[in-house]
Scaffold this motif. Structure first.
Motif, PDB file in Angstrom:
ATOM      1  N   SER A  11      40.848  51.473  35.525  1.00 24.98           N
ATOM      2  CA  SER A  11      40.708  51.394  36.980  1.00 24.98           C
ATOM      3  C   SER A  11      40.315  49.971  37.387  1.00 24.98           C
ATOM      4  O   SER A  11      40.969  49.346  38.211  1.00 24.98           O
ATOM      5  CB  SER A  11      39.635  52.377  37.463  1.00 24.98           C
ATOM      6  N   HIS A  12      39.225  49.474  36.801  1.00 31.53           N
ATOM      7  CA  HIS A  12      38.756  48.125  37.122  1.00 31.53           C
ATOM      8  C   HIS A  12      37.813  47.632  36.030  1.00 31.53           C
ATOM      9  O   HIS A  12      37.357  48.413  35.201  1.00 31.53           O
ATOM     10  CB  HIS A  12      38.063  48.086  38.485  1.00 31.53           C
ATOM     11  N   THR A  58      34.251  45.259  35.604  1.00 29.13           N
ATOM     12  CA  THR A  58      33.119  44.713  36.346  1.00 29.13           C
ATOM     13  C   THR A  58      32.371  43.708  35.473  1.00 29.13           C
ATOM     14  O   THR A  58      32.072  44.001  34.317  1.00 29.13           O
ATOM     15  CB  THR A  58      32.154  45.830  36.787  1.00 29.13           C
ATOM     16  N   GLU A  90      40.602  37.130  46.192  1.00 27.42           N
ATOM     17  CA  GLU A  90      39.412  37.865  46.618  1.00 27.42           C
ATOM     18  C   GLU A  90      39.807  38.814  47.740  1.00 27.42           C
ATOM     19  O   GLU A  90      40.440  38.403  48.708  1.00 27.42           O
ATOM     20  CB  GLU A  90      38.328  36.906  47.094  1.00 27.42           C
ATOM     21  N   VAL A  91      39.403  40.096  47.610  1.00 28.48           N
ATOM     22  CA  VAL A  91      39.783  41.092  48.609  1.00 28.48           C
ATOM     23  C   VAL A  91      38.584  41.771  49.275  1.00 28.48           C
ATOM     24  O   VAL A  91      38.769  42.516  50.247  1.00 28.48           O
ATOM     25  CB  VAL A  91      40.721  42.166  48.008  1.00 28.48           C
ATOM     26  N   TYR A  92      37.366  41.515  48.775  1.00 29.97           N
ATOM     27  CA  TYR A  92      36.196  42.181  49.359  1.00 29.97           C
ATOM     28  C   TYR A  92      34.931  41.427  48.984  1.00 29.97           C
ATOM     29  O   TYR A  92      34.793  40.939  47.863  1.00 29.97           O
ATOM     30  CB  TYR A  92      36.102  43.626  48.848  1.00 29.97           C
ATOM     31  N   PHE A  96      35.169  41.903  45.124  1.00 30.27           N
ATOM     32  CA  PHE A  96      36.320  42.462  44.423  1.00 30.27           C
ATOM     33  C   PHE A  96      37.460  41.457  44.461  1.00 30.27           C
ATOM     34  O   PHE A  96      37.635  40.740  45.458  1.00 30.27           O
ATOM     35  CB  PHE A  96      36.810  43.760  45.074  1.00 30.27           C
ATOM     36  N   VAL A 101      41.732  40.792  42.918  1.00 31.94           N
ATOM     37  CA  VAL A 101      42.936  41.326  42.291  1.00 31.94           C
ATOM     38  C   VAL A 101      43.558  40.187  41.490  1.00 31.94           C
ATOM     39  O   VAL A 101      43.794  39.093  42.022  1.00 31.94           O
ATOM     40  CB  VAL A 101      43.936  41.870  43.340  1.00 31.94           C
ATOM     41  N   ASP A 132      47.871  42.898  38.525  1.00 31.14           N
ATOM     42  CA  ASP A 132      47.704  44.248  39.072  1.00 31.14           C
ATOM     43  C   ASP A 132      46.325  44.816  38.755  1.00 31.14           C
ATOM     44  O   ASP A 132      46.101  46.019  38.891  1.00 31.14           O
ATOM     45  CB  ASP A 132      48.765  45.188  38.489  1.00 31.14           C
ATOM     46  N   THR A 133      45.402  43.971  38.325  1.00 30.73           N
ATOM     47  CA  THR A 133      44.097  44.437  37.860  1.00 30.73           C
ATOM     48  C   THR A 133      43.021  44.181  38.894  1.00 30.73           C
ATOM     49  O   THR A 133      42.885  43.068  39.407  1.00 30.73           O
ATOM     50  CB  THR A 133      43.720  43.745  36.536  1.00 30.73           C
ATOM     51  N   TRP A 134      42.235  45.206  39.165  1.00 30.40           N
ATOM     52  CA  TRP A 134      41.082  45.113  40.056  1.00 30.40           C
ATOM     53  C   TRP A 134      39.894  44.630  39.228  1.00 30.40           C
ATOM     54  O   TRP A 134      39.525  45.250  38.230  1.00 30.40           O
ATOM     55  CB  TRP A 134      40.823  46.473  40.682  1.00 30.40           C
ATOM     56  N   ALA A 177      35.810  43.393  39.516  1.00 24.93           N
ATOM     57  CA  ALA A 177      34.608  43.411  40.340  1.00 24.93           C
ATOM     58  C   ALA A 177      33.592  42.462  39.721  1.00 24.93           C
ATOM     59  O   ALA A 177      33.486  42.367  38.493  1.00 24.93           O
ATOM     60  CB  ALA A 177      34.035  44.820  40.425  1.00 24.93           C
TER      61      ALA A 177
END
Length: 134
Positions: free
Chosen positions: A5-6, A8, A29-31, A45, A47, A50-52, A54
């Motif tokens: 999923s991600h 961290t 950076e998306v968040y 967060f 991307v 295709d990898t999230w 954190a």
């Protein structure tokens, strides 16, 4: 199971990690939780491909180890990433011994003792090479 999923990473300085991920590796950076934490601490967060990814503020690993995350890159892009990371002052590590046919790697630590690898090979290539035994 669908897959990862991600990932961290616990870091001292979120802005420094953002520079490392965005300028060094090309993440987006998306968040940014800024002053409204929904988790254990402030987080950002990203991307990458295709990898999230954190990043959370906290106390990173005290020591370096070989535990790492590896991202797939094309061989022609490897030197471009090296140049970008060196410009940020990232600690580039010497490559480990390799057998021909398993791909090339660039190993480097971020500023909080996390080891990363950029790798040009695939699992299928490595398994085929190791099965060859030479």
């Amino acid at each position: 199971m669908k897959g990862i999923s991600h990932l961290t990473f616990i870091v001292r300085d979120l802005d420094r990690m953002a520079t490392f991920l965005c300028e060094g590796l090309g993440a987006r950076e998306v968040y940014d939780s800024a002053h409204r934490n929904f988790s254990l601490s402030r987080e950002k967060f990203f991307v990458l491909g295709d990898t999230w990814l954190a990043a959370m503020e906290g106390e990173p690993p005290a020591e370096r180890s070989y535990q790492h995350v590896a991202f797939a890159v094309s061989e022609p892009d490897l030197s471009r990433y090296r140049d970008r990371l060196e410009a940020l002052g990232v600690d580039i590590r010497p490559p480990r011994e390799r057998v021909e046919g398993e791909g090339l790697s660039l190993y480097f630590y971020d500023f909080d003792n996390h080891l990363f690898e950029l790798h040009t090979g695939t699992l299928e290539q490595r398994l085929a090479r190791y099965a060859d035994g030479r």
